[in-house]
Design a protein around this motif. Structure first.
Motif, PDB file in Angstrom:
ATOM      1  N   TYR A 250       0.863  -1.187   0.000  1.00  0.00           N
ATOM      2  CA  TYR A 250       0.000   0.000   0.000  1.00  0.00           C
ATOM      3  C   TYR A 250       0.893   1.228   0.000  1.00  0.00           C
ATOM      4  N   ALA A 251       0.456   2.255  -0.722  1.00  0.00           N
ATOM      5  CA  ALA A 251       1.258   3.483  -0.796  1.00  0.00           C
ATOM      6  C   ALA A 251       0.347   4.692  -0.644  1.00  0.00           C
ATOM      7  N   ILE A 252       0.875   5.711   0.017  1.00  0.00           N
ATOM      8  CA  ILE A 252       0.111   6.963   0.175  1.00  0.00           C
ATOM      9  C   ILE A 252       0.894   8.074  -0.527  1.00  0.00           C
ATOM     10  N   TYR A 253       0.196   8.771  -1.432  1.00  0.00           N
ATOM     11  CA  TYR A 253       0.821   9.820  -2.242  1.00  0.00           C
ATOM     12  C   TYR A 253       0.262  11.172  -1.824  1.00  0.00           C
ATOM     13  N   PRO A 254       1.136  12.185  -1.750  1.00  0.00           N
ATOM     14  CA  PRO A 254       0.679  13.472  -1.204  1.00  0.00           C
ATOM     15  C   PRO A 254      -0.355  14.186  -2.056  1.00  0.00           C
ATOM     16  N   ASN A 255      -0.199  14.169  -3.379  1.00  0.00           N
ATOM     17  CA  ASN A 255      -1.146  14.900  -4.229  1.00  0.00           C
ATOM     18  C   ASN A 255      -2.231  13.998  -4.807  1.00  0.00           C
ATOM     19  N   ALA A 256      -1.863  12.766  -5.141  1.00  0.00           N
ATOM     20  CA  ALA A 256      -2.862  11.854  -5.719  1.00  0.00           C
ATOM     21  C   ALA A 256      -4.010  11.625  -4.734  1.00  0.00           C
ATOM     22  N   SER A 257      -3.754  11.866  -3.456  1.00  0.00           N
ATOM     23  CA  SER A 257      -4.802  11.688  -2.449  1.00  0.00           C
ATOM     24  C   SER A 257      -5.925  12.702  -2.585  1.00  0.00           C
ATOM     25  N   PHE A 258      -5.718  13.732  -3.399  1.00  0.00           N
ATOM     26  CA  PHE A 258      -6.784  14.730  -3.570  1.00  0.00           C
ATOM     27  C   PHE A 258      -7.787  14.363  -4.660  1.00  0.00           C
ATOM     28  N   PHE A 259      -7.510  13.307  -5.408  1.00  0.00           N
ATOM     29  CA  PHE A 259      -8.475  12.949  -6.451  1.00  0.00           C
ATOM     30  C   PHE A 259      -9.723  12.342  -5.825  1.00  0.00           C
ATOM     31  N   ASN A 260     -10.861  12.912  -6.146  1.00  0.00           N
ATOM     32  CA  ASN A 260     -12.120  12.317  -5.711  1.00  0.00           C
ATOM     33  C   ASN A 260     -12.518  11.195  -6.665  1.00  0.00           C
ATOM     34  N   HIS A 261     -13.545  10.478  -6.237  1.00  0.00           N
ATOM     35  CA  HIS A 261     -14.017   9.325  -7.024  1.00  0.00           C
ATOM     36  C   HIS A 261     -15.146   9.729  -7.970  1.00  0.00           C
ATOM     37  N   ASP A 262     -15.159   9.109  -9.140  1.00  0.00           N
ATOM     38  CA  ASP A 262     -16.327   9.190 -10.022  1.00  0.00           C
ATOM     39  C   ASP A 262     -16.468   7.823 -10.680  1.00  0.00           C
ATOM     40  N   CYS A 263     -17.710   7.356 -10.811  1.00  0.00           N
ATOM     41  CA  CYS A 263     -17.900   6.018 -11.397  1.00  0.00           C
ATOM     42  C   CYS A 263     -17.675   6.036 -12.915  1.00  0.00           C
ATOM     43  N   LEU A 264     -17.593   7.226 -13.506  1.00  0.00           N
ATOM     44  CA  LEU A 264     -17.146   7.368 -14.898  1.00  0.00           C
ATOM     45  C   LEU A 264     -15.994   8.361 -14.874  1.00  0.00           C
ATOM     46  N   PRO A 265     -14.800   7.893 -14.540  1.00  0.00           N
ATOM     47  CA  PRO A 265     -13.684   8.817 -14.333  1.00  0.00           C
ATOM     48  C   PRO A 265     -13.199   9.443 -15.634  1.00  0.00           C
ATOM     49  N   ASN A 266     -12.520  10.582 -15.515  1.00  0.00           N
ATOM     50  CA  ASN A 266     -11.892  11.159 -16.721  1.00  0.00           C
ATOM     51  C   ASN A 266     -10.380  10.985 -16.708  1.00  0.00           C
ATOM     52  N   ALA A 267      -9.845  10.382 -15.631  1.00  0.00           N
ATOM     53  CA  ALA A 267      -8.410  10.086 -15.570  1.00  0.00           C
ATOM     54  C   ALA A 267      -8.245   8.726 -14.913  1.00  0.00           C
ATOM     55  N   CYS A 268      -7.117   8.094 -15.120  1.00  0.00           N
ATOM     56  CA  CYS A 268      -6.877   6.832 -14.421  1.00  0.00           C
ATOM     57  C   CYS A 268      -5.398   6.687 -14.096  1.00  0.00           C
ATOM     58  N   ARG A 269      -5.149   5.823 -13.145  1.00  0.00           N
ATOM     59  CA  ARG A 269      -3.780   5.698 -12.643  1.00  0.00           C
ATOM     60  C   ARG A 269      -3.089   4.491 -13.256  1.00  0.00           C
ATOM     61  N   PHE A 270      -1.811   4.643 -13.454  1.00  0.00           N
ATOM     62  CA  PHE A 270      -0.979   3.529 -13.917  1.00  0.00           C
ATOM     63  C   PHE A 270       0.137   3.343 -12.916  1.00  0.00           C
ATOM     64  N   ASP A 271       0.494   2.099 -12.607  1.00  0.00           N
ATOM     65  CA  ASP A 271       1.749   1.913 -11.898  1.00  0.00           C
ATOM     66  C   ASP A 271       2.551   0.806 -12.564  1.00  0.00           C
ATOM     67  N   TYR A 272       3.866   0.933 -12.393  1.00  0.00           N
ATOM     68  CA  TYR A 272       4.796   0.048 -13.096  1.00  0.00           C
ATOM     69  C   TYR A 272       5.780  -0.492 -12.066  1.00  0.00           C
ATOM     70  N   LEU A 273       5.237  -1.248 -11.116  1.00  0.00           N
ATOM     71  CA  LEU A 273       5.991  -1.666  -9.933  1.00  0.00           C
ATOM     72  C   LEU A 273       7.214  -2.516 -10.265  1.00  0.00           C
ATOM     73  N   ASP A 274       7.110  -3.356 -11.285  1.00  0.00           N
ATOM     74  CA  ASP A 274       8.222  -4.266 -11.563  1.00  0.00           C
ATOM     75  C   ASP A 274       9.181  -3.741 -12.630  1.00  0.00           C
ATOM     76  N   THR A 275       9.089  -2.464 -12.962  1.00  0.00           N
ATOM     77  CA  THR A 275      10.058  -1.957 -13.940  1.00  0.00           C
ATOM     78  C   THR A 275      11.418  -1.825 -13.271  1.00  0.00           C
ATOM     79  N   ALA A 276      12.452  -1.899 -14.075  1.00  0.00           N
ATOM     80  CA  ALA A 276      13.810  -1.873 -13.520  1.00  0.00           C
ATOM     81  C   ALA A 276      14.273  -0.456 -13.199  1.00  0.00           C
ATOM     82  N   ILE A 277      13.589   0.541 -13.761  1.00  0.00           N
ATOM     83  CA  ILE A 277      14.075   1.920 -13.565  1.00  0.00           C
ATOM     84  C   ILE A 277      13.688   2.464 -12.183  1.00  0.00           C
ATOM     85  N   ASP A 278      14.420   3.499 -11.723  1.00  0.00           N
ATOM     86  CA  ASP A 278      14.110   4.130 -10.439  1.00  0.00           C
ATOM     87  C   ASP A 278      12.697   4.698 -10.474  1.00  0.00           C
ATOM     88  N   GLY A 279      12.122   4.855  -9.320  1.00  0.00           N
ATOM     89  CA  GLY A 279      10.776   5.445  -9.266  1.00  0.00           C
ATOM     90  C   GLY A 279       9.698   4.422  -9.592  1.00  0.00           C
TER      91      GLY A 279
END
Ligand SMILES: C[S@@+](CC[C@H](N)C(=O)[O-])C[C@H]1O[C@@H](n2cnc3c(N)ncnc32)[C@H](O)[C@@H]1O
Length: 451
Positions: free
Chosen positions: A273-302
């Motif tokens: 689980y991760a907590i992000y300082p700004n992403a925490s401000f996104f409210n929910h919508d059941c038809l969102p206009n943005a979505c999140r991606f994460d790339y946990l197993d990539t070899a690059i930093d971040g």
């Protein structure tokens, strides 16, 4: 070790931590206004990051993210690192035969898979020499190990996790969820020591959750007594019940689950689980206009950074929302999850429409509802061009969001992911859509063929 050096050599820092704890553990702190609490540098970095977005008050939802300028489909609107990250695995030791499906597989700092094609570990993996269950704390590299010693796996964390793992009431009697909450509290109190400004950011997040049940109250009492029993650094008093309750509520409302990669026919579990300082401000919508991606197993930093991309174009001033769960859940399940986990009933445009559906209690899969729509309506929706990608909710009273499902839902079996175009380049927007769950890439041509 770093922690001891700080404790004995940097009195100023320890004094700061002591003062912070004495403020934090008082009830008044929890009732303070957020703006007053941000330290200057944290506030400034927020402003710098948010050139595309503004945090604003949204009626009925608290704060939310609003587009400061028109935003283009596929555009990356936020990319940031977590202020706090912790393992989603319970503390108890799994039986040996289950070890391959446990936290044994992940770097305890960056949470990359240690085995498999992107495994960062290999022969350079390092085991924590001080952990009583060393297999629970493997680092993919000496670099991750040394970063962890100064941040996520300080000697205090190591000592505390050892203590908790040897606590029979926790590992033998309590549910896995409680053990993961104990991990979170250790990570949060550690944050107060290693990064007071990030701890303040955590405290500034939404989380005034009222206690839902006797079970919640009992859990908070239990966890607080557990954490109070940890060997706290000299001069630091035990956390108050109010602070523990507030932290747990902030975690529940704001933590993002970093998931295992998608695999057909297997339920996806949460790795960390991760907590992000700004992403925490996104409210929910059941038809969102943005979505999140994460790339946990990539070899690059971040690799634990969150990336938020626009699904379609929106004009300046529009609120930008994510969906807190897969968009193909039915009305009743969506409402229940939002009520249980976040304490609100959803009043988004989609829910207003679906609240009137006579079979709303049986709608366990929106995809089925979509298939029942007539071809003419679907053909018309799919024919909208890129310029018009703002979703029209007014067209059909019965299923106005068919266009969304046709255009932005991944159609791979069991995936339930949302599609967003790849980031636009200087030559224009991309017509390749990426799924945020299975990673499948789909061209506009393929989509046209299917419709
Ligand atoms: C991750 S936070 C989002 C930011 C939050 N609004 C704030 O003020 O910091 C989640 C909380 O926002 C509120 N929220 C999010 N989406 C909402 C919605 N569609 N309707 C009402 N409240 C919402 C709920 O209180 C929820 O627990």
């Amino acid at each position: 070790m770093k922690f001891l050096r700080l404790k004995h050599g940097k009195e100023g820092f320890i004094k700061l931590v002591e003062v912070l704890f004495s403020i934090l553990f008082s009830e008044e702190y929890i009732q303070c206004k957020v703006g007053v609490l941000f330290p200057m540098e944290a506030e400034e970095s927020r402003v710098a990051m948010l050139t595309l977005l503004t945090v604003a008050d949204i009626e009925g939802k608290g704060r939310g993210m609003v587009a400061s300028q028109s935003l283009q489909a596929g555009q990356i609107i936020l990319q940031e690192s977590p202020v706090l990250i912790y393992s989603a695995f319970p503390l108890k030791q799994p039986p040996l035969q289950a070890a391959t499906s446990s936290s044994f597989q992940y770097c305890a700092h960056c949470f990359r898979n240690l085995v498999g094609e992107n495994g960062g570990g290999g022969s350079v993996a390092v085991t924590c020499p001080s952990c009583s269950h060393p297999h629970d704390t493997i680092f993919c590299s000496p670099k991750c190990h040394s970063l962890a010693l100064a941040s996520t796996h300080t000697p205090w964390v190591c000592q505390s996790l050892n203590h908790l793992r040897n606590c029979p009431s926790l590992v033998a009697d309590q549910a896995d969820e409680r053990q993961v909450q104990a991990r979170f509290l250790v990570a949060a109190y550690n944050l107060a020591m290693v990064s007071p400004s990030n701890f303040q950011t955590l405290l500034s997040l939404d989380g005034g959750m009222p206690l839902n049940s006797e079970e919640d109250t009992a859990a908070i009492l239990y966890l607080n007594s557990l954490i109070s029993g940890l060997p706290l650094p000299e001069g630091i008093s035990a956390p108050s019940l109010q602070l523990t309750a507030a932290l747990l509520a902030k975690d529940k409302r704001n933590a993002f689950g970093l998931m295992e990669p998608f695999s057909q026919n297997r339920e996806r579990s949460v790795r960390a689980y991760a907590i992000y300082p700004n992403a925490s401000f996104f409210n929910h919508d059941c038809l969102p206009n943005a979505c999140r991606f994460d790339y946990l197993d990539t070899a690059i930093d971040g690799n634990t950074d969150i990336t938020v991309r626009m699904i379609h174009n929106v004009p300046q001033g529009r609120e930008i929302c994510l969906s807190y769960f897969p968009v193909n859940l039915g009305y009743s399940e969506r409402q229940q999850r939002l009520l249980d986990d976040y304490g609100f009933g959803c009043l988004c445009d989609r829910c207003k429409v679906e609240a009137n559906w006579s079979n709303k209690d049986d709608d366990d899969d929106e995809g089925e509802a979509m298939e029942e729509e007539d071809d003419e309506e679907m053909g018309m929706s799919a024919g909208l061009d890129e310029e018009e990608t703002e979703i029209e909710l007014g067209g059909d009273d019965n299923f106005p969001h068919a266009y969304f499902f046709l255009s932005y839902m991944c159609d791979r079996n069991d995936c339930g992911g949302t599609l967003a175009p790849l980031p636009p380049s200087c030559s224009g927007g991309s017509n390749v859509m990426e799924c945020n769950v299975c990673g499948h890439l789909k061209s506009e041509e393929e989509m046209k063929c299917e419709s």
